[in-house]
Design a protein around this motif. Structure first.
Motif, PDB file in Angstrom:
ATOM      1  N   UNK A 194      71.825  34.290  -3.964  1.00 18.16           N
ATOM      2  CA  UNK A 194      72.085  33.774  -5.310  1.00 18.16           C
ATOM      3  C   UNK A 194      71.184  34.453  -6.332  1.00 18.16           C
ATOM      4  N   UNK A 195      69.906  34.641  -5.974  1.00 19.97           N
ATOM      5  CA  UNK A 195      68.973  35.313  -6.885  1.00 19.97           C
ATOM      6  C   UNK A 195      69.393  36.761  -7.125  1.00 19.97           C
ATOM      7  N   UNK A 196      69.808  37.449  -6.062  1.00 18.79           N
ATOM      8  CA  UNK A 196      70.267  38.834  -6.202  1.00 18.79           C
ATOM      9  C   UNK A 196      71.512  38.900  -7.087  1.00 18.79           C
ATOM     10  N   UNK A 234      74.563  39.962 -12.135  1.00 21.41           N
ATOM     11  CA  UNK A 234      75.248  39.423 -13.315  1.00 21.41           C
ATOM     12  C   UNK A 234      74.571  39.916 -14.583  1.00 21.41           C
ATOM     13  N   UNK A 235      73.237  39.911 -14.584  1.00 21.68           N
ATOM     14  CA  UNK A 235      72.509  40.383 -15.766  1.00 21.68           C
ATOM     15  C   UNK A 235      72.799  41.859 -16.040  1.00 21.68           C
ATOM     16  N   UNK A 285      75.594  43.433 -15.221  1.00 16.31           N
ATOM     17  CA  UNK A 285      76.961  43.478 -15.748  1.00 16.31           C
ATOM     18  C   UNK A 285      76.992  43.033 -17.207  1.00 16.31           C
ATOM     19  N   UNK A 286      76.168  42.034 -17.531  1.00 18.30           N
ATOM     20  CA  UNK A 286      76.145  41.556 -18.910  1.00 18.30           C
ATOM     21  C   UNK A 286      75.687  42.647 -19.876  1.00 18.30           C
ATOM     22  N   UNK A 287      74.928  43.629 -19.365  1.00 17.08           N
ATOM     23  CA  UNK A 287      74.506  44.734 -20.231  1.00 17.08           C
ATOM     24  C   UNK A 287      75.694  45.614 -20.646  1.00 17.08           C
ATOM     25  N   UNK A 288      76.771  45.553 -19.871  1.00 16.10           N
ATOM     26  CA  UNK A 288      77.984  46.296 -20.222  1.00 16.10           C
ATOM     27  C   UNK A 288      78.793  45.545 -21.283  1.00 16.10           C
ATOM     28  N   UNK A 289      78.469  44.268 -21.466  1.00 20.58           N
ATOM     29  CA  UNK A 289      79.265  43.402 -22.330  1.00 20.58           C
ATOM     30  C   UNK A 289      79.482  43.954 -23.739  1.00 20.58           C
ATOM     31  N   UNK A 346      75.936  32.486 -20.292  1.00 23.40           N
ATOM     32  CA  UNK A 346      77.372  32.738 -20.167  1.00 23.40           C
ATOM     33  C   UNK A 346      77.901  32.627 -18.742  1.00 23.40           C
ATOM     34  N   UNK A 347      77.131  31.991 -17.834  1.00 20.47           N
ATOM     35  CA  UNK A 347      77.593  31.840 -16.448  1.00 20.47           C
ATOM     36  C   UNK A 347      78.865  31.001 -16.384  1.00 20.47           C
ATOM     37  N   UNK A 348      79.046  30.108 -17.365  1.00 22.15           N
ATOM     38  CA  UNK A 348      80.237  29.252 -17.354  1.00 22.15           C
ATOM     39  C   UNK A 348      81.511  30.080 -17.504  1.00 22.15           C
TER      40      UNK A 348
END
Length: 416
Positions: free
Chosen positions: A177-179, A184-185, A187-191, A345-347
């Motif tokens: 989960x931590x990895x 996710x973080x 990927x969020x940089x691609x946002x 934005x995990x939701x």
């Protein structure tokens, strides 16, 4: 390197807003150029699609496994989990109801997306049977969200019940989960780039009117958040705990302010522990059990938002849900909210789980995500407030039931 350092020094939400503005300008001023950046939006869509299944499976399993031995939690833990389950279910229902009444997504044509064809209706019995996968690997490969959520719940419960033998599995789940959260973080940089491309194409196809619906969505989030707090939470305090509602909200205002400013239930925890004892009279042993648990699973705001955003997405895609779809969305939304990871934005990843359960493709979900994501930080701040309120409501109810509530302190009659 200097340019890169400068780029990453800007907070993500500001970069996303910049991508939104530039994408909108490109779509308005040079619509013929929008298809040239479409591949960036497609890449963003594929990244989201790649992460949905592992995020749902691992975070829900790790969340349940992280609760620890139910026997150790005892009656306080059992009552806490039960109350959070109730408030979460109500929150999803409320979000869905507001979405169905206000219909904020109606009239959007997301980059020319055609109305979704649902195909032949599935009977309730078949829907129920599909929750239990005949082949777990096949369910993971197909992205069958109901089966994946069921598997995650069993994996988490089994890890807890295994005791000592299950501890390595619990540690593995929490490590994964931590990895995943770090992935996710990344990927969020691609946002910012994904939003730029998706919005450019959406505006080129439909014009600037596409943003009007986001304003309606924001209004719905505010209305539903207030309703969850002033009707559901206040009702529980007044009718179940039989305590004055005004004193309760006056006592927790500091925690609500921190929740809004940080958009994080975890960051609110230290202040929540303080106000629970000092202002509400909740005994420290009760507060120290209920509130950390609530920071992990008490997600009323997220549950409400997922329910609301699910209806927003269906309306934007031209889908009219039937009763069976609404029931599936209610159940999936509540379970997904319990497993939502504590990252910004995990939701939106859990939205993909809910929509997938009723047959919406990841590509269509990603279009909705691309529209909403630039505004999600402000919406995230708003919906964290009812989550913090829920945690303190449940702490007060549990303390009342366990004889661990100092009513004199709650009513402000104790002077330090």
């Amino acid at each position: 390197m200097t340019i890169l350092r400068g780029w990453f020094a800007i907070t993500l939400w500001k970069r996303v807003v910049a991508g939104l503005v530039l994408g909108a300008l490109l779509g308005l001023l040079w619509p013929d150029a929008a298809p040239a950046v479409k591949i960036v939006g497609d890449l963003f869509v594929r990244l989201i699609k790649m992460l949905v299944v592992p995020v749902v499976l691992i975070t829900i399993a790790a969340g349940i496994a992280g609760l620890g031995d139910p026997r150790r939690l005892g009656p306080i833990g059992g009552r806490t989990i039960g109350l959070f389950a109730v408030t979460t279910l109500i929150a999803v229902s409320l979000g869905m109801a507001v979405g169905l009444l206000v219909r904020p997504g109606e009239g959007i044509a997301l980059a020319g997306v055609a109305p979704h064809v649902l195909g032949a209706a599935v009977s309730p019995s078949d829907q129920l049977l599909s929750i239990v996968p005949a082949n777990i690997i096949e369910a993971l490969a197909k992205g069958d969200m109901l089966a994946i959520i069921f598997t995650a719940i069993l994996l988490g419960i089994g890890s807890v019940l295994a005791g000592e033998a299950g501890k390595p599995v619990v540690a593995l789940l929490q490590g994964l989960a931590a990895v995943l959260m770090h992935i996710v973080r990344i990927v969020m940089e691609v946002t910012p780039f994904g939003v730029f491309a998706l919005i450019a194409n959406a505006v080129a196809a439909n014009g600037a009117a596409v943003f009007v619906n986001v304003g309606w969505l924001a209004l719905c989030v505010i209305v539903a958040s207030l309703a969850q707090m002033l009707v559901v939470h206040a009702g529980l305090i007044a009718l179940v705990a039989r305590l004055p509602v005004v004193r309760f909200f006056r006592g927790i205002v500091d925690a609500l302010a921190i929740a809004f400013s940080t958009a994080s239930s975890s960051a609110t925890l230290p202040v929540a522990l303080r106000v629970a004892h000092d202002n509400l009279g909740v005994a420290r042993p009760v507060a120290s059990t209920v509130l950390p648990l609530g920071a992990a699973i008490g997600k009323d705001g997220t549950a409400m938002y997922v329910g609301l955003l699910g209806q927003f997405a269906l309306q934007a895609l031209g889908i009219i849900p039937d009763a069976q779809m609404l029931v599936v969305m209610l159940a999936t939304g509540a379970l997904a909210a319990f497993g939502t990871a504590p990252v910004p934005s995990a939701s939106l990843f859990m939205l993909a789980a809910m929509l997938s359960a009723v047959g919406v493709s990841p590509e269509q979900t990603a279009l909705v995500v691309g529209l909403v994501l630039p505004f999600d930080r402000l919406l995230d701040m708003t919906r964290t407030v009812p989550s913090a309120s829920a945690n303190l409501t449940v702490a007060t109810l549990v303390a009342r039931a366990e004889g661990g509530l100092d009513e004199e302190r709650f009513r402000g009659r104790v002077v330090e």
